[in-house]
Design a protein around this motif. Structure first.
Motif, short mmCIF file in Angstrom:
data_model
loop_
_atom_site.label_atom_id
_atom_site.label_comp_id
_atom_site.label_asym_id
_atom_site.label_seq_id
_atom_site.Cartn_x
_atom_site.Cartn_y
_atom_site.Cartn_z
N ARG A 132 0.81 -1.21 0.00
CA ARG A 132 0.00 0.00 0.00
C ARG A 132 0.85 1.27 0.00
O ARG A 132 0.42 2.31 -0.48
N VAL A 133 2.06 1.20 0.55
CA VAL A 133 2.95 2.38 0.49
C VAL A 133 3.89 2.28 -0.72
O VAL A 133 4.93 2.93 -0.77
N ALA A 158 7.55 3.53 7.82
CA ALA A 158 6.99 4.31 8.94
C ALA A 158 5.57 4.78 8.61
O ALA A 158 4.70 4.78 9.49
N ILE A 159 5.34 5.14 7.36
CA ILE A 159 3.99 5.57 6.94
C ILE A 159 3.02 4.38 7.00
O ILE A 159 1.89 4.51 7.47
N ALA A 160 3.50 3.23 6.55
CA ALA A 160 2.65 2.03 6.61
C ALA A 160 2.25 1.74 8.06
O ALA A 160 1.09 1.43 8.34
N MET A 161 3.20 1.89 8.99
CA MET A 161 2.90 1.64 10.41
C MET A 161 1.91 2.66 10.94
O MET A 161 0.96 2.33 11.65
N ALA A 162 2.13 3.94 10.57
CA ALA A 162 1.26 5.00 11.08
C ALA A 162 -0.16 4.88 10.52
O ALA A 162 -1.13 5.22 11.18
N VAL A 191 1.47 9.40 1.12
CA VAL A 191 0.82 9.92 2.33
C VAL A 191 -0.56 10.49 1.99
O VAL A 191 -1.57 10.12 2.61
N PHE A 192 -0.60 11.38 1.01
CA PHE A 192 -1.87 12.04 0.70
C PHE A 192 -2.86 11.07 0.05
O PHE A 192 -4.07 11.18 0.29
N GLY A 193 -2.35 10.11 -0.73
CA GLY A 193 -3.22 9.12 -1.35
C GLY A 193 -3.88 8.22 -0.31
O GLY A 193 -5.10 8.03 -0.32
#
Ligand SMILES: Nc1ncnc2c1ncn2[C@@H]1O[C@H](COP(=O)(O)OP(=O)(O)O)[C@@H](O)[C@H]1O
Ligand SMILES: [Mg+2]
Length: 327
Positions: A132-133, A158-162, A191-193
């Motif tokens: 997904r990221v 980190a984005i995937a975790m958040a 991030v925005f997607g």
């Protein structure tokens, strides 16, 4: 309407050699459900302190002197530690500038991600979170340790975790400042997607004004620990009302280079000790008069924005600076 994030009159101080340093001096900020807000301002203006306060993640040294912070109608500052952990887990996600230091160096990426999503009904499988990221070769990445990843890959992890728990609000503190410019846009797209898909609101702390104008619904401009102008991002950055926003927008480079500091006006941003008598920007402001030096400004509403300036009505929406385009 109660906002998803509602910060009112927040005053935060850190101990300093010459007295307590006032990092936030009565900051007001809201983020509505699903709204994307860019928080901009020079280094030292209080962005990170405000972002951290949104999850009561202030450093131990910080002292909250006044004000309130609420998330989805729940007031954070009076909560017990169990409650605050629940709010963070259920509602909030955080991404920081340096992803590697926020990952556990001793644990494989897949195991960390599994721990981050543990107990969540929508946890799903680890590979799906990494896909997904937009990471390729997710099996290899799941087996890797953080130090084996590039900065861009680590930030995606980190984005995937958040985002794994589909938070209501993602606070992203300069998440791309340490990345190369091409990777930077890709990471922001992710991030925005993801946030748009999940209906997650974003508070994006940034130095990249053109990107904020393109990507965010609203911008909040910080100076001296207060939000000095707040309104629709593209319009505010194209036609600023506050003299500080104007200076910042004028100096914004088309493409901010790695680790660059904005120096919009001669002089240094203030390090406040106690409450300033007047406008914190007055010493650097080309328009300042006696009133600015002696009287604290309160927000004035003009043309759909809040402006913290005694002379806001005179400046109106002043200078055409960047094209008002969004997305
Ligand atoms: N942990 C800390 N201890 C002492 N002072 C701090 C700490 N964090 C921030 N400050 C001070 O608070 C002010 C605001 O900093 P910060 O919130 O990091 O702003 P920004 O993110 O906009 O650069 C600065 O003067 C900074 O030096
Ligand atoms: Mg910061």
């Amino acid at each position: 309407m109660s906002a998803l994030l509602d910060v009112r009159g927040l005053v935060v101080e850190y101990p300093g050699a010459g007295g307590a340093v006032r990092a936030l001096d009565g900051a007001d900020l809201t983020v509505a459900e699903g709204e994307t807000v860019g928080l901009v301002g020079e280094s030292g203006s209080g962005k990170s302190t405000l972002g951290a306060a949104a999850g009561r993640l202030l450093s131990r040294a910080a002292r909250v002197r006044a004000g309130s912070v609420s998330v989805a109608g729940e007031s954070l500052l009076e909560m017990g530690s169990r409650e605050i952990r629940r709010v963070r887990r259920e509602r909030l996600g955080f991404v920081f500038q340096d992803p590697i230091s926020h990952l556990d160096p001793t644990m494989r990426v897949g195991a960390q991600l599994r721990r981050a999503v543990a107990g969540r009904t929508k946890g799903g499988d680890i590979a799906a979170h990494l896909e997904r990221v937009r990471l390729d070769d997710v099996r290899r990445i799941a087996r890797a340790y953080p130090h084996e990843l590039s900065g861009g890959m680590a930030q995606r992890v980190a984005i995937a975790m958040a985002m794994a728990a589909r938070p209501r609000l993602l606070v992203a503190d300069e998440p791309t400042a340490a990345l190369d410019s091409q990777v930077r846009e890709d990471v922001l797209d992710v991030v925005f997607g993801l946030a748009a898909e999940a209906g997650t609101g974003i508070l994006w702390l940034s130095h990249d004004l053109p990107a904020v104008a393109r990507r965010c619904d609203r911008v909040a401009v910080m100076y001296g620990g207060r939000v000095v102008e707040d309104g629709p991002a593209a319009e505010v950055l194209a036609r600023p009302s506050h003299p500080y926003t104007a200076a910042l927008a004028r100096s914004a480079p088309g493409k901010a280079e790695r680790g660059e500091r904005l120096e919009p006006v001669p002089g240094r941003p203030p390090v406040l000790v106690g409450e300033p008598a007047g406008c914190a920007f007055a010493p650097r402001c080309p328009m300042a008069d006696d009133r600015c030096a002696g009287e604290r400004p309160v927000p004035v509403r003009i043309e759909g924005r809040d402006v913290l300036c005694h002379r806001a009505e005179e400046t109106g929406a002043a200078v055409e600076i960047v094209p008002a385009v969004k997305r």
